[in-house]
Design a protein around this motif. Structure first.
Motif, PDB file in Angstrom:
ATOM      1  N   ALA A 133       0.818  -1.213   0.000  1.00  0.00           N
ATOM      2  CA  ALA A 133       0.000   0.000   0.000  1.00  0.00           C
ATOM      3  C   ALA A 133       0.849   1.258   0.000  1.00  0.00           C
ATOM      4  O   ALA A 133       0.380   2.316  -0.451  1.00  0.00           O
ATOM      5  CB  ALA A 133      -0.933  -0.009   1.204  1.00  0.00           C
ATOM      6  N   LEU A 134       2.071   1.204   0.513  1.00  0.00           N
ATOM      7  CA  LEU A 134       2.918   2.396   0.538  1.00  0.00           C
ATOM      8  C   LEU A 134       3.258   2.874  -0.868  1.00  0.00           C
ATOM      9  O   LEU A 134       3.372   4.076  -1.119  1.00  0.00           O
ATOM     10  CB  LEU A 134       4.195   2.116   1.330  1.00  0.00           C
ATOM     11  CG  LEU A 134       4.021   2.016   2.850  1.00  0.00           C
ATOM     12  CD1 LEU A 134       5.333   1.630   3.502  1.00  0.00           C
ATOM     13  CD2 LEU A 134       3.520   3.332   3.416  1.00  0.00           C
ATOM     14  N   VAL A 135       3.432   1.940  -1.787  1.00  0.00           N
ATOM     15  CA  VAL A 135       3.705   2.320  -3.175  1.00  0.00           C
ATOM     16  C   VAL A 135       2.477   2.977  -3.796  1.00  0.00           C
ATOM     17  O   VAL A 135       2.565   3.976  -4.511  1.00  0.00           O
ATOM     18  CB  VAL A 135       4.149   1.095  -3.986  1.00  0.00           C
ATOM     19  CG1 VAL A 135       4.430   1.475  -5.439  1.00  0.00           C
ATOM     20  CG2 VAL A 135       5.382   0.461  -3.366  1.00  0.00           C
ATOM     21  N   LEU A 136       1.292   2.422  -3.507  1.00  0.00           N
ATOM     22  CA  LEU A 136       0.063   2.986  -4.049  1.00  0.00           C
ATOM     23  C   LEU A 136      -0.287   4.319  -3.402  1.00  0.00           C
ATOM     24  O   LEU A 136      -1.014   5.119  -3.992  1.00  0.00           O
ATOM     25  CB  LEU A 136      -1.082   1.990  -3.846  1.00  0.00           C
ATOM     26  CG  LEU A 136      -0.881   0.624  -4.512  1.00  0.00           C
ATOM     27  CD1 LEU A 136      -1.984  -0.322  -4.096  1.00  0.00           C
ATOM     28  CD2 LEU A 136      -0.854   0.767  -6.020  1.00  0.00           C
ATOM     29  N   LEU A 137       0.201   4.560  -2.189  1.00  0.00           N
ATOM     30  CA  LEU A 137      -0.053   5.837  -1.528  1.00  0.00           C
ATOM     31  C   LEU A 137       0.534   6.998  -2.329  1.00  0.00           C
ATOM     32  O   LEU A 137      -0.052   8.094  -2.367  1.00  0.00           O
ATOM     33  CB  LEU A 137       0.532   5.812  -0.120  1.00  0.00           C
ATOM     34  CG  LEU A 137       0.470   7.111   0.688  1.00  0.00           C
ATOM     35  CD1 LEU A 137      -0.985   7.556   0.886  1.00  0.00           C
ATOM     36  CD2 LEU A 137       1.160   6.933   2.030  1.00  0.00           C
TER      37      LEU A 137
END
Length: 596
Positions: A491-495
């Motif tokens: 999810a950090l990449v998609l954030l």
């Protein structure tokens, strides 16, 4: 002594009534008060409803003759049996929960000792092996479950189930994004003072252009339709930006030279970099492509009839073997979970400072997960099924704890299959279809996290979001969550995609890396429960189609070989099933019949 005599008399009387009842019905079998399955040769000698009620009363008379002491003794024995049965049914859950608590205790107990990196690695080593064993079974489990599950249903039914599943996933992801955005706006976890902490702790300079939401959606399509199924098992496509080769050169900036005090001093301005979009392959299983291929392959396999029967049985056997392997791995769960949690706690540098600075952010995520799991999800289950949703929730405790420890729905997939099929009795055709798809697409917790984190970074940067930007956060979080991978910290990449959509500073998101190891485990439980509840609801909505599919299986045109079912040629040319000669009688005793 009188009590012993009464008990012996009661046993003798029950044996006598049993012999009388057997003489009346011959070779048939009777189940009082319910459905009676009687062989047709004994149907004419069936005892009447009144005689059966009399025999039932005779069986109950010796039980009523027991005095109060015997009743208390039998109650105590029954309580002991119930406790033993409870411990036997939930021993794996209790052992898994003890592993979680043991890992937390070991981690916080050993932190003051300031162990070396080698010691921490050795403590986390059993957990690493546990994760590797779980990931080893994911790919064959997904392939076998999807092919065997989709081949057992016709193409029309597969389409209906797929449509209901995707609509449910889309709606629940949107609900989580709305919930996360509302909580972030009400609680306001972002503190502008945290920006100084980020600037002083880490200074991150963007060296490459980040991908946009459009790139992420296009990568989703590229992974759904892979060009090589074998490559999909090892690599997945993603978009990256590289500097263009024909960018501005140094010679083009000579005219910008400045002269100071007669001495030529050349100051080169920062050249404008032109980025080129390319598609590369990175290590990792392309689960979406494998899921799509297996769904199409299994659906078409079920249309070729008996010629594909051997292939279906082959993948069904693989699924059964993997589930037996899961049963053995489950006993390693306490050791693996405790090792994973203890190693992660010991590897965090300053856990107290991080938890203090980001306490409101963690509280917002935890509150959103709690509200969704215990209120929204339970309400959805009750509205559709009209059953107690908390009983269903308690049956998933072991997969929830495993998902919390591993921070991956894919790693907990084998245990989820076992609990859904064996403990909660969900139709295996639905679980084999829904769970692998949900493991890769349904990311309810990720949608909640991205929405909260986007608002958090904006508040930390003193940005005033308008209505359009809030709606953009909701839609971007929903779309990005459905394109995330079922791996830790995806999810950090998609954030970064959501932050780019509202023009929020990306550098301020680096502080979230310090707590993602904990927040990731919380939101993973949302993802896992969303898949399980989706399977239960889709099974309920598809119950009529599943029943018709079972009926059509008995009257299909293909040749079926069975030891218990003999096929005879019908008048219309179709092969019709002929079952053993038996009748089914429903006997209900509404009023007791007195003994003449």
């Amino acid at each position: 002594m009188p009590r012993l005599a009464q008990l012996l008399y009661g046993r003798k009387q029950r044996n006598r009534n049993t012999l009388i009842l057997r003489e009346r019905i011959g070779s048939g079998t009777v189940k009082l008060g319910g459905a009676c399955y009687v062989h047709s040769s004994a149907a004419e000698r069936m005892c009447s409803t009144g005689e059966m009620a009399q025999s039932q009363q005779h069986f109950l008379k010796p039980e009523l003759m027991l005095n109060r002491d015997d009743s208390i003794l039998m109650t105590d024995r029954g309580d002991k049996r119930n406790w033993r049965r409870f411990l036997a049914d939930n021993k794996l859950i209790l052992v898994t929960l003890s592993g979680v608590l043991l890992g937390v205790i070991i981690g916080f107990t050993l932190r003051p000792l300031a162990l070396s990196n080698d010691s921490v690695m050795l403590i986390a080593y059993p957990g690493e092996l546990f994760m590797r064993v779980l990931k080893l079974m994911i790919l064959p489990l997904v392939i076998a479950s999807l092919i065997s599950g989709s081949s057992s249903l016709n193409a029309k039914l597969n389409g209906k189930i797929a449509l209901r599943t995707f609509v449910y996933f889309l709606v629940t992801s949107l609900l989580n994004a709305i919930l996360g955005t509302a909580l972030a706006l009400m609680i306001h976890p972002g503190n502008p003072n945290l920006e100084q902490v980020v600037t002083g702790a880490t200074h991150v300079t963007a060296t490459a252009k980040s991908v946009s939401l459009m790139d992420s959606i296009l990568d989703l399509g590229r992974n759904i339709f892979p060009d090589n199924i074998f490559q999909a098992a090892l690599q997945q496509a993603h978009t990256v930006y590289v500097p263009s080769k024909d960018g501005p050169s140094l010679a083009s900036n000579e005219s910008d030279a400045l002269t100071t005090a007669g001495a030529p001093v050349i100051e080169w301005p920062e050249p404008k970099v032109e980025w080129t979009r390319i598609v590369e392959y990175r290590p990792g299983t392309n689960s979406l492509g494998i899921v799509f291929f297996c769904l199409v392959f299994g659906t078409l396999l079920g249309t070729i009839g008996s010629r594909g029967y051997v292939v279906v049985q082959f993948f069904s056997a693989i699924f059964e073997v993997i589930m037996k392997m899961v049963t053995g791995v489950m006993w390693l769960t306490p050791v693996g979970i405790s090792s994973l949690i203890a190693g992660k706690i010991l590897s965090v540098n300053d856990i107290a400072f991080v938890m203090t600075q980001l306490a409101w952010f963690i509280f917002t995520i935890a509150l959103g997960v709690f509200l969704y799991q215990w209120i929204i999800l339970q309400a959805i289950y009750f509205v559709f099924l009209r059953k107690n949703p908390f009983k269903f929730y308690l049956g998933l405790i072991q997969p929830i704890l495993t998902g919390f420890a591993t921070a991956s729905t894919a790693a907990a997939l084998p245990l989820t299959f076992r609990c859904m099929n064996e403990r909660l009795k969900i139709d295996s055709r639905i679980t084999r279809f829904v769970l692998p798809i949900g493991c890769n697409i349904n990311m309810d917790g990720t949608a909640l996290f991205i929405s909260v984190a986007s608002i958090f970074v904006a508040q930390m940067s003193n940005m005033a979001l308008n209505v359009g930007q809030v709606v953009t956060v909701i839609l971007t979080s929903t779309a990005a969550s459905m394109s995330s991978a079922s791996i830790p910290s995806a999810a950090l990449v998609l954030l970064l995609i959501a932050l780019s959509a509202i023009d929020a500073p990306i550098n301020n998101a680096t502080i979230l890396f310090a707590v993602d190891w904990f927040v990731d485990r919380i939101r993973t439980t949302n993802n896992l429960l969303g898949d399980c509840y989706a399977a239960a609801i889709v099974e309920y909505l598809s119950r009529h189609e599943l029943q018709r599919s079972d009926i059509d299986a008995y009257y299909k045109d293909d040749d079926v070989t069975s030891d218990d079912v003999q096929c005879e040629q019908g008048l219309n040319g179709k092969r019709k099933s002929s079952f053993p000669n038996s009748v089914i009688l429903n006997v209900e005793v509404s009023t007791p019949v007195s003994n003449p």
